[in-house]
Design a protein around this motif. Structure first.
Motif, PDB file in Angstrom:
ATOM      1  N   ALA A  23       0.835  -1.209   0.000  1.00 48.31           N
ATOM      2  CA  ALA A  23       0.000   0.000   0.000  1.00 48.31           C
ATOM      3  C   ALA A  23       0.865   1.252   0.000  1.00 48.31           C
ATOM      4  O   ALA A  23       0.542   2.246  -0.662  1.00 48.31           O
ATOM      5  N   SER A  24       1.999   1.196   0.734  1.00 48.55           N
ATOM      6  CA  SER A  24       2.911   2.345   0.761  1.00 48.55           C
ATOM      7  C   SER A  24       3.515   2.589  -0.615  1.00 48.55           C
ATOM      8  O   SER A  24       3.594   3.738  -1.087  1.00 48.55           O
ATOM      9  N   LEU A  25       3.911   1.486  -1.280  1.00 47.97           N
ATOM     10  CA  LEU A  25       4.459   1.633  -2.635  1.00 47.97           C
ATOM     11  C   LEU A  25       3.408   2.167  -3.599  1.00 47.97           C
ATOM     12  O   LEU A  25       3.696   3.026  -4.457  1.00 47.97           O
ATOM     13  N   GLU A  26       2.209   1.642  -3.481  1.00 45.23           N
ATOM     14  CA  GLU A  26       1.140   2.112  -4.364  1.00 45.23           C
ATOM     15  C   GLU A  26       0.793   3.566  -4.080  1.00 45.23           C
ATOM     16  O   GLU A  26       0.439   4.325  -4.996  1.00 45.23           O
ATOM     17  N   SER A  27       0.901   3.964  -2.810  1.00 45.76           N
ATOM     18  CA  SER A  27       0.680   5.369  -2.464  1.00 45.76           C
ATOM     19  C   SER A  27       1.736   6.250  -3.113  1.00 45.76           C
ATOM     20  O   SER A  27       1.439   7.346  -3.614  1.00 45.76           O
ATOM     21  N   ASP A  28       2.976   5.753  -3.105  1.00 46.49           N
ATOM     22  CA  ASP A  28       4.050   6.500  -3.797  1.00 46.49           C
ATOM     23  C   ASP A  28       3.726   6.614  -5.278  1.00 46.49           C
ATOM     24  O   ASP A  28       3.991   7.659  -5.909  1.00 46.49           O
ATOM     25  N   GLY A  29       3.185   5.558  -5.853  1.00 42.10           N
ATOM     26  CA  GLY A  29       2.804   5.590  -7.270  1.00 42.10           C
ATOM     27  C   GLY A  29       1.738   6.631  -7.538  1.00 42.10           C
ATOM     28  O   GLY A  29       1.773   7.327  -8.558  1.00 42.10           O
ATOM     29  N   VAL A  30       0.768   6.731  -6.602  1.00 42.20           N
ATOM     30  CA  VAL A  30      -0.283   7.745  -6.749  1.00 42.20           C
ATOM     31  C   VAL A  30       0.319   9.140  -6.692  1.00 42.20           C
ATOM     32  O   VAL A  30      -0.060  10.040  -7.466  1.00 42.20           O
ATOM     33  N   THR A  31       1.282   9.321  -5.783  1.00 38.26           N
ATOM     34  CA  THR A  31       1.949  10.619  -5.676  1.00 38.26           C
ATOM     35  C   THR A  31       2.695  10.953  -6.964  1.00 38.26           C
ATOM     36  O   THR A  31       2.646  12.095  -7.449  1.00 38.26           O
ATOM     37  N   LEU A  32       3.385   9.951  -7.513  1.00 43.09           N
ATOM     38  CA  LEU A  32       4.093  10.173  -8.780  1.00 43.09           C
ATOM     39  C   LEU A  32       3.128  10.527  -9.903  1.00 43.09           C
ATOM     40  O   LEU A  32       3.413  11.391 -10.746  1.00 43.09           O
ATOM     41  N   LYS A  33       2.000   9.856  -9.921  1.00 42.13           N
ATOM     42  CA  LYS A  33       1.002  10.138 -10.957  1.00 42.13           C
ATOM     43  C   LYS A  33       0.500  11.571 -10.844  1.00 42.13           C
ATOM     44  O   LYS A  33       0.304  12.267 -11.854  1.00 42.13           O
ATOM     45  N   ARG A  34       0.271  12.023  -9.605  1.00 41.82           N
ATOM     46  CA  ARG A  34      -0.167  13.405  -9.405  1.00 41.82           C
ATOM     47  C   ARG A  34       0.898  14.384  -9.898  1.00 41.82           C
ATOM     48  O   ARG A  34       0.586  15.397 -10.542  1.00 41.82           O
ATOM     49  N   ARG A  35       2.154  14.039  -9.588  1.00 42.32           N
ATOM     50  CA  ARG A  35       3.254  14.899 -10.065  1.00 42.32           C
ATOM     51  C   ARG A  35       3.277  14.941 -11.585  1.00 42.32           C
ATOM     52  O   ARG A  35       3.413  16.011 -12.200  1.00 42.32           O
ATOM     53  N   ARG A  36       3.130  13.767 -12.192  1.00 41.53           N
ATOM     54  CA  ARG A  36       3.130  13.704 -13.665  1.00 41.53           C
ATOM     55  C   ARG A  36       1.981  14.541 -14.235  1.00 41.53           C
ATOM     56  O   ARG A  36       2.163  15.299 -15.196  1.00 41.53           O
ATOM     57  N   ASP A  37       0.779  14.378 -13.639  1.00 34.60           N
ATOM     58  CA  ASP A  37      -0.377  15.126 -14.140  1.00 34.60           C
ATOM     59  C   ASP A  37      -0.146  16.627 -14.045  1.00 34.60           C
ATOM     60  O   ASP A  37      -0.501  17.387 -14.965  1.00 34.60           O
ATOM     61  N   GLN A  38       0.464  17.050 -12.913  1.00 35.13           N
ATOM     62  CA  GLN A  38       0.738  18.482 -12.747  1.00 35.13           C
ATOM     63  C   GLN A  38       1.762  18.977 -13.776  1.00 35.13           C
ATOM     64  O   GLN A  38       1.602  20.051 -14.374  1.00 35.13           O
ATOM     65  N   ILE A  39       2.816  18.154 -13.974  1.00 36.67           N
ATOM     66  CA  ILE A  39       3.870  18.545 -14.929  1.00 36.67           C
ATOM     67  C   ILE A  39       3.309  18.583 -16.348  1.00 36.67           C
ATOM     68  O   ILE A  39       3.592  19.515 -17.122  1.00 36.67           O
ATOM     69  N   VAL A  40       2.518  17.557 -16.686  1.00 34.37           N
ATOM     70  CA  VAL A  40       1.934  17.513 -18.035  1.00 34.37           C
ATOM     71  C   VAL A  40       1.011  18.717 -18.252  1.00 34.37           C
ATOM     72  O   VAL A  40       0.986  19.309 -19.346  1.00 34.37           O
ATOM     73  N   LYS A  41       0.284  19.064 -17.218  1.00 38.84           N
ATOM     74  CA  LYS A  41      -0.612  20.218 -17.317  1.00 38.84           C
ATOM     75  C   LYS A  41       0.181  21.494 -17.563  1.00 38.84           C
ATOM     76  O   LYS A  41      -0.183  22.331 -18.422  1.00 38.84           O
ATOM     77  N   GLU A  42       1.285  21.607 -16.813  1.00 39.42           N
ATOM     78  CA  GLU A  42       2.129  22.788 -16.996  1.00 39.42           C
ATOM     79  C   GLU A  42       2.789  22.775 -18.378  1.00 39.42           C
ATOM     80  O   GLU A  42       2.908  23.817 -19.051  1.00 39.42           O
ATOM     81  N   GLN A  43       3.217  21.596 -18.810  1.00 34.85           N
ATOM     82  CA  GLN A  43       3.818  21.471 -20.143  1.00 34.85           C
ATOM     83  C   GLN A  43       2.826  21.878 -21.232  1.00 34.85           C
ATOM     84  O   GLN A  43       3.177  22.573 -22.199  1.00 34.85           O
ATOM     85  N   SER A  44       1.589  21.428 -21.050  1.00 37.39           N
ATOM     86  CA  SER A  44       0.543  21.793 -22.010  1.00 37.39           C
ATOM     87  C   SER A  44       0.336  23.298 -22.035  1.00 37.39           C
ATOM     88  O   SER A  44       0.146  23.904 -23.101  1.00 37.39           O
ATOM     89  N   LYS A  45       0.398  23.912 -20.869  1.00 35.82           N
ATOM     90  CA  LYS A  45       0.204  25.354 -20.765  1.00 35.82           C
ATOM     91  C   LYS A  45       1.277  26.105 -21.541  1.00 35.82           C
ATOM     92  O   LYS A  45       0.961  26.982 -22.370  1.00 35.82           O
ATOM     93  N   PHE A  46       2.538  25.741 -21.299  1.00 30.38           N
ATOM     94  CA  PHE A  46       3.612  26.505 -21.949  1.00 30.38           C
ATOM     95  C   PHE A  46       3.775  26.118 -23.413  1.00 30.38           C
ATOM     96  O   PHE A  46       4.230  26.927 -24.236  1.00 30.38           O
ATOM     97  N   THR A  47       3.369  24.896 -23.739  1.00 31.60           N
ATOM     98  CA  THR A  47       3.353  24.534 -25.155  1.00 31.60           C
ATOM     99  C   THR A  47       2.313  25.364 -25.885  1.00 31.60           C
ATOM    100  O   THR A  47       2.539  25.842 -27.017  1.00 31.60           O
TER     101      THR A  47
END
Length: 394
Positions: A168-192
């Motif tokens: 569960a801890s590892l999967e929680s880390d995965g969820v955190t990474l996914k949130r980071r990715r979503d935020q980065i992709v959103k920002e990338q989309s913005k500046f693109t």
């Protein structure tokens, strides 16, 4: 005329009840008449024998009608001393003796039968006690086995829960990474979008990007982002005028300004891409651990299920063993009650035999009663009396 002397029926009295043949005295809860006649006189003794012959609760081979005949003729025969007995009376004594002995034999038979049954029950009790000892031993073993399985299951369950927490801890880390990715992709989309729909439009069309007003609006938005991205003040001051020029109006230095604006945006996009690459790297790095933990959890679950099945089976065995112990104890308790009843039955049967021994002794006294003995006893008494008293006795 009959060869037997005429026998008078004695009227029933409290001292000489005559129960009807075929009725059991035990049914009335009263003591048999023959047990109440214990006088030392001949009449009392005769009454005892007669009441025995009339008592249908005393079993013997002589049928009821014959016993009635004996009871009718017994008083006269039994009251007659040896010296005065007729041969028919002697035969009557023999018939009564045979009847009494058969009764005594049957009474003793009841004692022997009861003792035999008690001995058999005692042997069965001993066997049941051995069986109970064995069943108790098996129950203890079954309970110990179930306790071991319970411990194994609890340990496995605890281990599984720890593994599930780690997963569960590892999967929680995965969820955190996914949130980071979503935020980065959103920002990338913005500046693109800023690069493709603001900067490129202004680069390609300048003030002709739609209306002049629209071009200025795009330029303002773009420069606001450049400012937020840390663009140099000189660039922020010179870039708007260059961006709003028509492409063909731009001079050599203008290209340096435009390249600087592009560089600021591209730097931000490169930083964003670097963040995405880092997230991808972390996700790839953790994938083996996640897969391993999932496999460990699956194996732990399978082990728990297997141990739970073993525990259920062990507990069922222990339950069966406990049922066997309870059943054996119940049988022993019932056997103890039966043994108490048998002991009472034996005591009663023995008391019947002892009481009937007195009857046999009474019959023997009557059988051996002699007038000669009585006359001799009188002579002995007379010898010890004074002459005047002796004359009175004589």
């Amino acid at each position: 005329s009959s060869c037997f002397p005429v026998l008078n029926r004695h009227p029933a009295s409290p001292a000489d009840p005559a129960p009807a043949m075929g009725k059991r005295a035990a049914a009335t809860g009263t003591i048999q008449a023959w047990k109440r006649f214990r006088g030392a006189g001949t009449k009392s003794k005769v009454n005892t024998i007669v009441s025995v012959l009339k008592d249908s609760t005393l079993e013997c081979q002589v049928p009821a009608s014959a016993r009635s005949m004996l009871a009718e003729g017994a008083p006269t025969a039994l009251s007659t001393a040896v010296e005065q007995r007729h041969k028919f009376q002697i035969e009557m004594f023999a018939l009564i003796a045979e009847t009494l002995n058969d009764m005594a034999k049957r009474l003793q038979g009841k004692v022997d039968e009861a003792k035999s049954a008690a001995a058999k029950l005692t042997a069965e009790q001993e066997a049941k006690k051995v069986e109970l000892t064995g069943a108790s031993h098996l129950l203890t073993e079954a309970k110990d086995a179930a306790a071991v399985k319970a411990t194994e299951y609890d340990d496995a369950k605890s281990g599984r829960e720890q593994m599930e927490l780690a997963l569960a801890s590892l999967e929680s880390d995965g969820v955190t990474l996914k949130r980071r990715r979503d935020q980065i992709v959103k920002e990338q989309s913005k500046f693109t979008d800023i690069r493709d729909n603001m900067l490129k439009v202004l680069l390609e069309k300048g003030s002709e990007a739609g209306s002049e007003k629209n071009a200025k609006k795009l330029c303002e938005k773009l420069m606001k982002q450049i400012s937020q991205l840390g663009g140099e003040p000189a660039l922020q001051a010179s870039a708007p005028s260059v961006l709003l020029k028509k492409p063909e109006e731009r001079q050599g230095f203008d290209s340096h300004v435009l390249e600087a604006v592009e560089a600021v945006l591209q730097s931000r996009l490169d930083s964003i891409q670097k963040g995405l690459d880092e997230v991808d790297s972390e996700e790839k790095a953790r994938e083996p651990d996640v897969a391993t933990k999932r496999e460990e959890v699956n194996q732990a679950k399978a082990k728990c299920e297997d141990l739970k099945s073993q525990l259920d089976a062990a507990e069922e065995v222990a339950c069966d063993k406990e049922v066997a112990v309870v059943a054996t104890k119940t049988l022993l308790e019932e056997s103890e009650k039966t043994m108490q009843e048998m002991s009472q039955k034996i005591d009663t049967a023995v008391a019947e035999v002892l009481a009937f021994d007195e009857v046999l002794a009474i019959f023997k006294d009557l059988e051996e009663r002699s007038n000669v003995v009585s006359e001799k006893a009188v002579e002995l008494v007379v010898e010890h009396l004074a002459p005047a008293e002796a004359q009175t006795v004589s």
